[in-house]
Design an enzyme around this catalytic site. Sequence first.
Site, short mmCIF file in Angstrom:
data_model
loop_
_atom_site.label_atom_id
_atom_site.label_comp_id
_atom_site.label_asym_id
_atom_site.label_seq_id
_atom_site.Cartn_x
_atom_site.Cartn_y
_atom_site.Cartn_z
N LYS A 78 -78.90 50.67 5.10
CA LYS A 78 -79.00 50.44 3.66
C LYS A 78 -80.21 49.58 3.29
CE LYS A 78 -74.38 51.57 2.16
NZ LYS A 78 -73.12 51.13 1.51
N ARG A 113 -68.69 52.59 9.08
CA ARG A 113 -69.20 53.88 8.57
C ARG A 113 -70.69 53.94 8.91
NH1 ARG A 113 -71.60 56.07 3.93
NH2 ARG A 113 -70.82 58.14 3.35
#
Length: 262
Positions: A204, A239
Amino acid sequence: MGIVNVTPDSFSDGGKYSSAQHAVDEIGRMMEEGAAIIDIGGESTRPGANPVSESEEMDRVLPVLEPALDHFPDLFFSIDTTKYRVAEESLKLGAHIINDISGLQKEPRLASLCSVYNAGYVLMHSQGNPQTMQKNPEYENVLDDIFAFLKKGIEQLKKAGVSSIVVDPGIGFGKTLQHNLDIIKGLKKFITLDCPVLVGASRKSMLGKLLGNRPAEERLAGTLAVHYHCLMQGANILRVHDVKEAVDSVKIFEALCDKQEW
């Protein structure tokens, strides 16, 4: 939880899977590397992403989900969606979990739908929508505000009859870099909700910022560092895009914490 985004515009792997068969092959590879859950998404939720219609999202997701369920009966399949019909058609095929980034804000009926199909539900916190969520997000206290949101959502889901609930504080979804760091440092607060905690920091933008504007494909080490820190605080599900490396880190964590006998 391995990520399979069947989208042209996801921030890290958009356009990676040119066909349903290509995506199914990737799921097989992730299973071999140790994934227990596969999260299939047909709509990008990166900051600034445009929404897609229900029919387009189903056209992306269902042709991958149906053969994957047949080929890999030992895997759990999660569908990353906020749309009722996408969730319903996926559950009809046999999907096990609905991963809702809106945390019932966009479609409250997902609670009763998951109850009907005895499916799991990932309750994620987000602020705003993908078009607006990174435009000056604000909180009175980021940990307390997210905790209250998740607690209310758990009550809503239990009232609807959902028994398998996972919580996700939503790193990167309507949060500044400091908010994200506060969540990671204070993750133990969410363990007290008595639901499995999912963390998704894989590649991210917060990692890019911390690492001198590093591009997404060069954020693996940063991802592993964040996720390992979260494991140490009690996170239950990671995840990830990079399954093999994540599984390696979990094996080391379990060995050091005496969670496995060697």
